[in-house]
Design a protein around this motif. Structure first.
Motif, mmCIF file in Angstrom:
data_model
loop_
_atom_site.group_PDB
_atom_site.id
_atom_site.type_symbol
_atom_site.label_atom_id
_atom_site.label_comp_id
_atom_site.label_asym_id
_atom_site.label_seq_id
_atom_site.Cartn_x
_atom_site.Cartn_y
_atom_site.Cartn_z
ATOM 1 N N VAL A 12 0.232 -1.447 0.347
ATOM 2 C CA VAL A 12 -0.225 0.322 0.265
ATOM 3 C C VAL A 12 1.357 1.693 -0.295
ATOM 4 O O VAL A 12 2.274 1.687 0.531
ATOM 5 N N GLU A 13 0.475 2.578 -0.860
ATOM 6 C CA GLU A 13 1.094 3.587 -1.353
ATOM 7 C C GLU A 13 0.993 4.187 0.481
ATOM 8 O O GLU A 13 -0.233 4.382 0.671
ATOM 9 N N LEU A 14 2.144 5.068 0.448
ATOM 10 C CA LEU A 14 1.906 6.438 1.590
ATOM 11 C C LEU A 14 1.700 7.206 0.528
ATOM 12 O O LEU A 14 2.662 7.954 -0.139
ATOM 13 N N LEU A 15 1.076 8.910 0.647
ATOM 14 C CA LEU A 15 0.287 9.512 0.278
ATOM 15 C C LEU A 15 0.512 10.759 1.527
ATOM 16 O O LEU A 15 -0.300 10.702 2.516
ATOM 17 N N GLY A 16 1.529 11.425 1.470
ATOM 18 C CA GLY A 16 1.476 12.768 1.906
ATOM 19 C C GLY A 16 2.849 12.802 3.183
ATOM 20 O O GLY A 16 3.248 11.976 3.070
ATOM 21 N N GLY A 17 2.583 14.149 3.429
ATOM 22 C CA GLY A 17 3.674 13.583 5.128
ATOM 23 C C GLY A 17 5.512 13.203 4.669
ATOM 24 O O GLY A 17 5.631 12.938 3.038
ATOM 25 N N ARG A 18 6.185 12.687 5.317
ATOM 26 C CA ARG A 18 7.243 12.629 5.299
ATOM 27 C C ARG A 18 7.866 11.461 4.414
ATOM 28 O O ARG A 18 8.533 11.099 3.557
ATOM 29 N N TRP A 19 6.664 10.827 4.501
ATOM 30 C CA TRP A 19 6.675 9.017 3.329
ATOM 31 C C TRP A 19 6.174 9.083 2.249
ATOM 32 O O TRP A 19 5.580 8.001 1.970
ATOM 33 N N ASP A 20 5.593 10.235 1.549
ATOM 34 C CA ASP A 20 5.127 10.296 0.817
ATOM 35 C C ASP A 20 6.022 9.434 -0.413
ATOM 36 O O ASP A 20 7.041 10.004 -0.622
ATOM 37 N N GLY A 21 4.740 8.494 -1.515
ATOM 38 C CA GLY A 21 5.420 7.959 -1.860
ATOM 39 C C GLY A 21 5.915 6.159 -1.787
ATOM 40 O O GLY A 21 6.740 5.684 -2.720
ATOM 41 N N HIS A 22 6.450 6.602 -0.775
ATOM 42 C CA HIS A 22 7.181 5.254 0.222
ATOM 43 C C HIS A 22 5.664 3.999 -0.350
ATOM 44 O O HIS A 22 4.608 4.415 0.307
ATOM 45 N N HIS A 31 -4.821 2.922 -0.199
ATOM 46 C CA HIS A 31 -4.112 4.313 0.488
ATOM 47 C C HIS A 31 -3.720 4.018 1.842
ATOM 48 O O HIS A 31 -4.886 4.503 2.464
ATOM 49 N N TYR A 32 -2.820 4.829 2.193
ATOM 50 C CA TYR A 32 -2.341 5.670 3.534
ATOM 51 C C TYR A 32 -2.662 7.014 3.262
ATOM 52 O O TYR A 32 -1.314 7.288 2.791
ATOM 53 N N ARG A 33 -3.392 7.966 3.760
ATOM 54 C CA ARG A 33 -2.778 9.624 3.129
ATOM 55 C C ARG A 33 -2.579 9.925 4.307
ATOM 56 O O ARG A 33 -3.005 9.427 6.129
ATOM 57 N N TYR A 34 -1.875 10.657 5.065
ATOM 58 C CA TYR A 34 -0.966 11.734 5.178
ATOM 59 C C TYR A 34 -2.467 12.198 6.484
ATOM 60 O O TYR A 34 -3.248 12.693 6.230
ATOM 61 N N SER A 35 -1.901 11.920 7.657
ATOM 62 C CA SER A 35 -2.354 12.349 9.263
ATOM 63 C C SER A 35 -1.758 13.573 9.310
ATOM 64 O O SER A 35 -1.958 13.874 9.972
ATOM 65 N N HIS A 36 -3.055 14.580 9.243
ATOM 66 C CA HIS A 36 -2.553 16.418 9.763
ATOM 67 C C HIS A 36 -3.220 16.339 11.286
ATOM 68 O O HIS A 36 -2.916 17.503 11.943
ATOM 69 N N TYR A 60 -0.863 7.612 9.813
ATOM 70 C CA TYR A 60 -1.379 7.543 8.666
ATOM 71 C C TYR A 60 -2.649 6.802 8.367
ATOM 72 O O TYR A 60 -2.436 6.135 9.125
ATOM 73 N N ARG A 61 -3.247 7.533 8.009
ATOM 74 C CA ARG A 61 -5.044 6.696 7.961
ATOM 75 C C ARG A 61 -5.159 5.744 6.547
ATOM 76 O O ARG A 61 -5.182 6.527 5.700
ATOM 77 N N LEU A 62 -5.546 4.557 7.350
ATOM 78 C CA LEU A 62 -5.944 3.833 5.804
ATOM 79 C C LEU A 62 -7.259 4.446 4.737
ATOM 80 O O LEU A 62 -8.415 5.073 5.379
ATOM 81 N N ASP A 63 -7.077 5.105 3.520
ATOM 82 C CA ASP A 63 -8.224 5.109 3.114
ATOM 83 C C ASP A 63 -8.697 4.362 1.579
ATOM 84 O O ASP A 63 -7.817 4.283 0.967
ATOM 85 N N ASP A 64 -9.606 4.597 1.084
ATOM 86 C CA ASP A 64 -9.928 3.815 -0.497
ATOM 87 C C ASP A 64 -10.434 4.773 -1.142
ATOM 88 O O ASP A 64 -11.730 4.772 -1.929
ATOM 89 N N THR A 65 -10.471 5.884 -1.400
ATOM 90 C CA THR A 65 -10.599 6.615 -2.082
ATOM 91 C C THR A 65 -10.233 6.724 -3.736
ATOM 92 O O THR A 65 -9.054 6.475 -3.683
#
Length: 73
Positions: free
Chosen positions: A10-20, A66-71, A56-61
């Motif tokens: 699963v891809e991480l989106l946003g934050g320090r780990w974006d794209g990992h 994927h996991y989206r960065y939680s601010h 990062y929170r699990l998201d299926d949009t």
């Protein structure tokens, strides 16, 4: 004989780990991940208090997991 668990990449989106990518159990992916933000811990005796993890929170949009960065945290 032991069954091998199915794993999602699963891809991480946003934050320090974006794209990992993070490998998680496909049958029960964790609802959130805490990833290291810094290698060293804050020196409390010197008054340093900064976050050491990002969330990062699990998201299926969009139909893809994927996991989206939680601010928020």
């Amino acid at each position: 004989m032991r069954a091998t668990p199915v794993v999602l990449d699963v891809e991480l989106l946003g934050g320090r780990w974006d794209g990992h990518r993070k490998r998680v159990n496909a049958t029960a992916p964790p609802p959130s991940l805490r990833m290291a933000l810094r290698a060293e811990l804050p020196a409390a005796e010197a008054g340093e208090y900064w976050p050491t993890t990002c969330v990062y929170r699990l998201d299926d949009t969009g139909g893809r997991w994927h996991y989206r960065y939680s601010h928020d945290e």
